[in-house]
Scaffold this motif. Structure first.
Motif, PDB file in Angstrom:
ATOM      1  N   GLN A  30       0.843  -1.195   0.000  1.00  0.00           N
ATOM      2  CA  GLN A  30       0.000   0.000   0.000  1.00  0.00           C
ATOM      3  C   GLN A  30       0.880   1.247   0.000  1.00  0.00           C
ATOM      4  O   GLN A  30       1.825   1.361   0.783  1.00  0.00           O
ATOM      5  N   SER A  31       0.552   2.170  -0.880  1.00  0.00           N
ATOM      6  CA  SER A  31       1.289   3.423  -0.956  1.00  0.00           C
ATOM      7  C   SER A  31       0.819   4.383   0.123  1.00  0.00           C
ATOM      8  O   SER A  31      -0.177   4.143   0.794  1.00  0.00           O
ATOM      9  N   GLY A  32       1.537   5.480   0.259  1.00  0.00           N
ATOM     10  CA  GLY A  32       1.058   6.581   1.077  1.00  0.00           C
ATOM     11  C   GLY A  32       0.096   7.434   0.262  1.00  0.00           C
ATOM     12  O   GLY A  32      -0.259   7.083  -0.879  1.00  0.00           O
ATOM     13  N   ALA A  33      -0.298   8.564   0.807  1.00  0.00           N
ATOM     14  CA  ALA A  33      -1.233   9.446   0.110  1.00  0.00           C
ATOM     15  C   ALA A  33      -0.525  10.364  -0.881  1.00  0.00           C
ATOM     16  O   ALA A  33      -1.129  10.813  -1.860  1.00  0.00           O
ATOM     17  N   THR A  34       0.769  10.652  -0.638  1.00  0.00           N
ATOM     18  CA  THR A  34       1.523  11.471  -1.583  1.00  0.00           C
ATOM     19  C   THR A  34       2.141  10.568  -2.641  1.00  0.00           C
ATOM     20  O   THR A  34       2.289   9.356  -2.448  1.00  0.00           O
ATOM     21  N   ASP A  69       9.445   5.973  -1.532  1.00  0.00           N
ATOM     22  CA  ASP A  69       9.463   7.202  -2.322  1.00  0.00           C
ATOM     23  C   ASP A  69       9.547   6.936  -3.819  1.00  0.00           C
ATOM     24  O   ASP A  69       9.203   7.801  -4.625  1.00  0.00           O
ATOM     25  N   PHE A  70      10.029   5.785  -4.214  1.00  0.00           N
ATOM     26  CA  PHE A  70      10.144   5.466  -5.629  1.00  0.00           C
ATOM     27  C   PHE A  70      10.079   3.959  -5.841  1.00  0.00           C
ATOM     28  O   PHE A  70      10.450   3.170  -4.974  1.00  0.00           O
ATOM     29  N   VAL A  71       9.600   3.584  -7.022  1.00  0.00           N
ATOM     30  CA  VAL A  71       9.494   2.184  -7.441  1.00  0.00           C
ATOM     31  C   VAL A  71      10.219   2.060  -8.782  1.00  0.00           C
ATOM     32  O   VAL A  71       9.762   2.599  -9.791  1.00  0.00           O
ATOM     33  N   PRO A  72      11.370   1.377  -8.831  1.00  0.00           N
ATOM     34  CA  PRO A  72      12.106   1.230 -10.088  1.00  0.00           C
ATOM     35  C   PRO A  72      11.666  -0.012 -10.865  1.00  0.00           C
ATOM     36  O   PRO A  72      11.387  -1.063 -10.280  1.00  0.00           O
ATOM     37  N   VAL A  73      11.655   0.097 -12.185  1.00  0.00           N
ATOM     38  CA  VAL A  73      11.395  -1.042 -13.068  1.00  0.00           C
ATOM     39  C   VAL A  73      12.321  -0.920 -14.274  1.00  0.00           C
ATOM     40  O   VAL A  73      12.566   0.183 -14.770  1.00  0.00           O
ATOM     41  N   ALA A  74      12.848  -2.046 -14.748  1.00  0.00           N
ATOM     42  CA  ALA A  74      13.763  -2.051 -15.890  1.00  0.00           C
ATOM     43  C   ALA A  74      13.135  -2.824 -17.046  1.00  0.00           C
ATOM     44  O   ALA A  74      12.924  -4.040 -16.943  1.00  0.00           O
ATOM     45  N   PHE A  75      12.847  -2.120 -18.131  1.00  0.00           N
ATOM     46  CA  PHE A  75      12.292  -2.728 -19.333  1.00  0.00           C
ATOM     47  C   PHE A  75      13.427  -2.982 -20.332  1.00  0.00           C
ATOM     48  O   PHE A  75      14.094  -2.038 -20.773  1.00  0.00           O
ATOM     49  N   HIS A  76      13.622  -4.246 -20.697  1.00  0.00           N
ATOM     50  CA  HIS A  76      14.626  -4.582 -21.706  1.00  0.00           C
ATOM     51  C   HIS A  76      13.974  -4.518 -23.090  1.00  0.00           C
ATOM     52  O   HIS A  76      12.965  -5.188 -23.338  1.00  0.00           O
ATOM     53  N   VAL A  77      14.560  -3.729 -23.972  1.00  0.00           N
ATOM     54  CA  VAL A  77      14.026  -3.551 -25.324  1.00  0.00           C
ATOM     55  C   VAL A  77      14.756  -4.487 -26.292  1.00  0.00           C
ATOM     56  O   VAL A  77      15.852  -4.983 -25.998  1.00  0.00           O
ATOM     57  N   ASP A  78      14.151  -4.705 -27.459  1.00  0.00           N
ATOM     58  CA  ASP A  78      14.696  -5.710 -28.382  1.00  0.00           C
ATOM     59  C   ASP A  78      15.328  -5.129 -29.636  1.00  0.00           C
ATOM     60  O   ASP A  78      15.741  -5.878 -30.524  1.00  0.00           O
ATOM     61  N   TYR A  79      15.443  -3.787 -29.752  1.00  0.00           N
ATOM     62  CA  TYR A  79      15.917  -3.241 -31.014  1.00  0.00           C
ATOM     63  C   TYR A  79      17.433  -3.295 -31.192  1.00  0.00           C
ATOM     64  O   TYR A  79      17.950  -2.868 -32.221  1.00  0.00           O
ATOM     65  N   TRP A  80      18.154  -3.845 -30.195  1.00  0.00           N
ATOM     66  CA  TRP A  80      19.588  -4.080 -30.387  1.00  0.00           C
ATOM     67  C   TRP A  80      19.888  -5.560 -30.662  1.00  0.00           C
ATOM     68  O   TRP A  80      21.056  -5.920 -30.858  1.00  0.00           O
ATOM     69  N   ASP A  81      18.871  -6.394 -30.712  1.00  0.00           N
ATOM     70  CA  ASP A  81      19.097  -7.821 -30.938  1.00  0.00           C
ATOM     71  C   ASP A  81      19.758  -8.089 -32.290  1.00  0.00           C
ATOM     72  O   ASP A  81      20.432  -9.117 -32.471  1.00  0.00           O
ATOM     73  N   GLU A 130      21.337   9.744  -5.537  1.00  0.00           N
ATOM     74  CA  GLU A 130      20.008   9.307  -5.137  1.00  0.00           C
ATOM     75  C   GLU A 130      18.972  10.072  -5.942  1.00  0.00           C
ATOM     76  O   GLU A 130      19.291  11.022  -6.660  1.00  0.00           O
ATOM     77  N   LEU A 131      17.740   9.662  -5.819  1.00  0.00           N
ATOM     78  CA  LEU A 131      16.672  10.291  -6.579  1.00  0.00           C
ATOM     79  C   LEU A 131      16.291  11.637  -5.991  1.00  0.00           C
ATOM     80  O   LEU A 131      16.819  12.075  -4.969  1.00  0.00           O
ATOM     81  N   LEU A 132      15.362  12.279  -6.662  1.00  0.00           N
ATOM     82  CA  LEU A 132      14.860  13.553  -6.176  1.00  0.00           C
ATOM     83  C   LEU A 132      14.210  13.377  -4.809  1.00  0.00           C
ATOM     84  O   LEU A 132      13.885  12.272  -4.385  1.00  0.00           O
ATOM     85  N   ARG A 133      14.027  14.480  -4.126  1.00  0.00           N
ATOM     86  CA  ARG A 133      13.401  14.438  -2.809  1.00  0.00           C
ATOM     87  C   ARG A 133      11.981  13.883  -2.910  1.00  0.00           C
ATOM     88  O   ARG A 133      11.334  13.969  -3.951  1.00  0.00           O
ATOM     89  N   PRO A 134      11.471  13.331  -1.819  1.00  0.00           N
ATOM     90  CA  PRO A 134      10.111  12.777  -1.846  1.00  0.00           C
ATOM     91  C   PRO A 134       9.094  13.809  -2.303  1.00  0.00           C
ATOM     92  O   PRO A 134       9.192  14.997  -1.976  1.00  0.00           O
ATOM     93  N   SER A 135       8.122  13.351  -3.050  1.00  0.00           N
ATOM     94  CA  SER A 135       7.090  14.244  -3.561  1.00  0.00           C
ATOM     95  C   SER A 135       6.116  14.636  -2.445  1.00  0.00           C
ATOM     96  O   SER A 135       5.817  13.846  -1.549  1.00  0.00           O
TER      97      SER A 135
END
Length: 259
Positions: A30-34, A69-81, A130-135
């Protein structure tokens, strides 16, 4: 590295049915309200510029602000295959997602490594520890719950005065401590390490109920590899929009994996 833009149909994520996964106990995030930031990395094992960006992303595993404060995700693309090495984590759907962002920004090209923070191009990663300050932006509360790790119930209670009346929900299964011995392409001879890798992605339109939105999403858990650690990410957008309103995520217990 940069590629010219093209138009393609978004395809579903198909992964080899090799490693079935299951959840031993119910889990809820569960996230916070911000607003919790959604940080997306577009990367490829065929790109020699990507390992430094992935190493930077991996360091976020130990950041105390992770998932809060942040959720990272890494999408691997296929245009260099085409360079000779097929990235096993890549998907045409992830490539199309990056092109959709480029179209939104009126950009004629895409590139790797490419970061997106809350739906906007973000180039400052290399100069930040580090990332930007919390929103402080009021966004609303996003909750994701599953009894078995496959079916996820999403609920979003938007902040007062939200400008949207309909929402889409998105979920991703994340893999950590993944490695590849690259045999061809720009990274030939290197052993690459990956974290926050999107292994499965699923979305659904929300239904409204009492000023809130909800959806149930089935997340594919038959994977082509067996990660040492799994994570989960979810985010909500206005209907048909790419820009996230709120995000949530967390670790999934390693005991959820079946040998």
């Amino acid at each position: 590295m940069q590629f010219s833009s093209f138009t393609a149909l978004t395809l579903g994520v198909l992964l080899a049915p090799a490693v079935p996964l299951m959840s031993a106990t119910p889990v809820q995030f569960q996230s916070g309200a911000t607003q919790t930031g959604l940080l997306e990395l577009y990367t490829s094992e065929g790109c020699s510029s990507c390992p430094p960006a992935e190493a930077w992303l991996s360091r976020l595993k130990k950041n105390p602000k992770l998932w809060k404060d942040f959720v990272p995700v890494a999408f691997h693309v296929d245009y260099w295959d085409y360079l000779g090495w097929k990235d096993l984590f890549a998907s045409e759907a992830y490539t199309q997602r990056q092109h959709d962002y480029a179209a939104l920004w009126r950009s004629r090209s895409v590139y790797t490594p490419g970061f997106v923070l809350d739906g906007r191009e973000w180039r400052e990663w290399s100069n930040r520890d580090e990332l930007l300050r919390p929103s402080s932006k009021a966004a609303g509360v996003l909750t994701a719950r599953s009894e078995d790790g496959r079916q996820w119930k999403l609920h979003f209670q938007p902040a007062a005065g939200s400008g949207s009346s309909s929402y889409d929900f998105h979920t991703a299964l994340l893999g950590f401590d993944l490695t590849s011995d690259v045999k061809a392409g720009e990274n030939r001879g290197r052993k690459l390490e990956h974290d926050f890798v999107v292994l499965a992605l699923a979305s659904a339109a929300g239904t409204n109920s009492n000023a809130a939105a909800q959806a149930t999403i089935a997340l594919n858990q038959k994977l082509a590899s067996a990660p040492k650690q799994l994570g989960f990410a979810a985010w909500v957008t206005a209907s048909k929009s790419l820009q996230p309103i709120q995000a949530v995520g967390g670790w999934l217990s390693s005991t959820n994996r079946v040998p």
